[in-house]
Write a protein that holds these residues in place. Structure first.
Motif, PDB file in Angstrom:
ATOM      1  N   SER A 155       1.769  12.388  -3.603  1.00  0.00           N
ATOM      2  CA  SER A 155       1.658  12.687  -4.734  1.00  0.00           C
ATOM      3  C   SER A 155       0.258  12.048  -5.323  1.00  0.00           C
ATOM      4  O   SER A 155      -0.391  11.409  -4.535  1.00  0.00           O
ATOM      5  CB  SER A 155       2.643  11.679  -5.801  1.00  0.00           C
TER       6      SER A 155
ATOM      7  N   GLU B 129       0.200   8.306  -4.868  1.00  0.00           N
ATOM      8  CA  GLU B 129      -0.009   8.088  -3.684  1.00  0.00           C
ATOM      9  C   GLU B 129      -1.366   8.342  -2.955  1.00  0.00           C
ATOM     10  O   GLU B 129      -1.820   7.293  -2.233  1.00  0.00           O
ATOM     11  CB  GLU B 129       1.083   8.699  -2.796  1.00  0.00           C
TER      12      GLU B 129
ATOM     13  N   THR C  51       7.789   7.473  -7.089  1.00  0.00           N
ATOM     14  CA  THR C  51       8.543   8.431  -6.236  1.00  0.00           C
ATOM     15  C   THR C  51       7.840   8.340  -4.809  1.00  0.00           C
ATOM     16  O   THR C  51       6.621   8.434  -4.889  1.00  0.00           O
ATOM     17  CB  THR C  51       8.686   9.996  -6.640  1.00  0.00           C
TER      18      THR C  51
ATOM     19  N   THR D  21       6.978  10.051  -1.384  1.00  0.00           N
ATOM     20  CA  THR D  21       7.259  11.377  -0.684  1.00  0.00           C
ATOM     21  C   THR D  21       7.883  11.213   0.537  1.00  0.00           C
ATOM     22  O   THR D  21       8.903  12.221   0.651  1.00  0.00           O
ATOM     23  CB  THR D  21       5.842  12.277  -0.664  1.00  0.00           C
TER      24      THR D  21
END
Length: 585
Positions: free
Chosen positions: A289, A292, A363, A365
């Motif tokens: 993401s 990230e 989140t 990944t």
């Protein structure tokens, strides 16, 4: 031959009859009497035409392979009951010892047996001896264990045996048989482990290691000298006579092979008559993401800057670079520790910025993509068994938590568990299935052939560590194809290591022997595989430079592979059937 001459010699099958005859003629020295007892027992154990106890082994519990039977026979009857069993990983050295002990039990030549292992393997040894060979041992982790002078068949952690509490009773006893697992742990003569083995009293001994040489030939010298003192002479004589000045090739090869052949048995995967199941590698890389990727870039920039200012931080900085692609949780733990330890102002702002970016990630990944793999297993594999490996405990905790929320049966395995807890975890995993999430505490010695799917959630930079993980399931007794899933984030160090190194020279399909040879040649300069990766990462001026650097490293590895093959061919006169590669630890 007079009485004193007889007392000073080593008892072997070749001279046993002479010793017994001499004793019968009137020699009465107590020390010689002990040798006569040993000689008589060896004669009782003389081979007929085969190992007599094999007909009593339950074929449903263990399938005995030709190389294992041959190793057991040679260790007992050609090496006079003192042998270094040095088969490659996964070829069944424990089975060979079980056959040896079964035969000695059948011939009543092993009244007291001490098996010393790493702590995490003691209970597994106990189970294998009982289930496969009907041999009952007490383990030092059992509630009924009463000490080393209270039982005749004992399996114990070598660290327990050398402890202040037990050392005296271990050394005070005269053991019939000593078995030492993972014998490379005693390669250093300056350690308490080495000292314990050196001072133990025993008649027969069987040492096990897949890696008799870890760094240099001195490792082999030390291990063999414990087993057969004097076989190689003094350490200085050994190096002068067998190793050239650069220590890269051997001299007097015929003589070295002759001496090794008296004590060491080495079977290699490529030579053993075993049809290993196929190994299927599935590497999956994912787009991180935006949050990230921002975190990864910030950590990489920090690592480069900090390393340019203080190379003494190398280990911590290398750790950060590994953690950032493992999980935010693993990285967060180290960053907070760094902030607590740093009283000076240097880099505190950068560390706080990294911490803020960790907190911005909602989140992960890799966790999301892991669900795809374990769900495939739940649908298509018996009991949905999957082993997930990670290097970091915080990552393990987060993965377990995420899988629990999705309703999966989970099991955690790490070095903080006791030996009994580890046994219970493995047993529950086999009985209930689901997902076992493990640190690398699982990667040595464990037999997990009941599972055939493994996930490298994060990837060690040393391929031997990866191979040790795979060796838990891809070994003798595995009846199904083995699936290895490698997970990585695109445009990160993981992708470079996976695609430009591991896959380019097909490291996932190399044998243990080939891997160890490649790495040992690379590391002769004093730089480890991990050092090479880190240096190229922090010194690259751009992404293009980084790609070129890793391409160059792949070429270097190919050259090392070719050079290693030439050296191996050169030394084949000595090590025919022997491959003495380094350990991965």
């Amino acid at each position: 031959m007079d009485e004193q001459d007889l007392v000073d010699i080593e008892v072997t099958h070749d001279n046993a009859e002479d010793i017994v005859d001499s004793y019968s003629s009137g020699v009465s020295d107590f020390s010689f009497h002990r040798q006569t007892v040993v000689a008589n027992r060896l004669l009782v154990g003389q081979p007929d035409t085969e190992l007599r106890s094999l007909s009593h082994v339950d074929e449903e519990q263990v399938k005995l392979l030709e190389h294992q039977v041959d190793a057991a026979y040679r260790a007992l009857f050609e090496m006079d009951g003192k042998a270094l069993l040095a088969d490659e990983v996964g070829l069944g050295k424990t089975i060979e010892v079980g056959m040896i002990l079964k035969e000695m039990h059948y011939r009543e030549t092993n009244d007291s047996v001490l098996i010393l292992t790493p702590a995490q393997l003691a209970k597994q040894w106990q189970a294998e001896m009982r289930e496969k060979f009907g041999l009952e041992f007490v383990c030092n982790y059992d509630s009924e264990f009463g000490g080393f002078d209270a039982h005749d068949y004992i399996i114990a952690s070598i660290d327990t045996a050398k402890s202040d509490r037990f050392r005296h009773t271990v050394l005070a006893r005269e053991w019939d048989v000593l078995v030492l697992d993972e014998a490379h742990y005693v390669k250093n003569e300056e350690t308490d482990r080495y000292d314990l083995i050196d001072k133990l009293t025993y008649d027969y001994a069987f040492f096990l290691t897949a890696t008799p040489i870890q760094n240099e030939l001195t490792d082999l010298y030390n291990i063999v000298s414990l087993l057969r003192p004097g076989l190689f002479g003094s350490r200085d004589t050994f190096h002068h006579y067998f190793v050239n000045r650069n220590q890269k090739t051997l001299v007097n090869r015929d003589e070295l092979q002759n001496r090794l052949g008296q004590v060491m048995i080495r079977n290699r995967r490529e030579d053993a008559d075993i049809d290993f199941t196929d190994r299927i590698i599935d590497t999956r890389t994912f787009e991180p993401s935006a949050a990230e990727m921002d975190l990864y870039n910030s950590v990489s920039d920090y690592v480069r800057e900090a390393y340019s200012q203080d190379q003494g931080q190398k280990l911590v900085l290398m750790l950060l670079q590994k953690e950032v692609v493992s999980s935010p949780a693993a990285l967060e733990q180290t960053i907070r520790m760094q902030l607590e330890e740093r009283n000076e102002l240097t880099h505190r702002d950068e560390l706080r910025t990294i911490l803020e970016k960790i907190e911005a990630i909602d989140t992960v990944t890799k966790q999301e993509r892991l669900f795809d793999i374990v769900e495939e297993a739940r649908v298509h594999v018996d009991m949905g068994r999957v082993i997930v490996f990670t290097q970091f405990r915080p990552t393990q905790r987060e993965v377990i938590k995420a899988l629990d929320k999705q309703g999966y049966t989970t099991h955690a395995f790490h070095g903080g568990h006791s030996s009994q807890e580890k046994e219970d975890i493995v047993e529950r995993f086999e009985e209930k299935g689901g997902v076992l999430v493990s640190t690398d505490a699982m990667s040595e010695g464990r037999n997990l052939q009941f599972c055939n799917i493994m996930v490298n959630y994060d990837l060690p930079w040393n391929p031997m560590r990866v191979e040790q993980r795979i060796g838990r399931i891809h070994r003798i007794g595995q009846k199904r194809e083995v699936y290895i899933f490698n997970m990585g984030l695109k445009n990160t160090i993981e992708e470079y290591v996976l695609d430009r190194l591991y896959h380019k020279i097909d490291l996932f399909q190399q044998t243990v022997g080939e891997l160890s040879t490649i790495l040992s040649r690379l590391e002769d300069s004093g730089r480890s595989f991990e050092d090479e990766i880190f240096e190229r990462l922090v010194n690259a001026g751009s992404e293009v430079d980084l790609e070129n650097d890793f391409d160059a490293m792949a070429v270097d590895l190919e050259e090392q592979k070719e050079l290693a093959q030439k050296v191996q061919n050169f030394n084949s006169g000595v090590f025919e059937g022997f491959d003495l590669g380094p350990d991965d630890d």
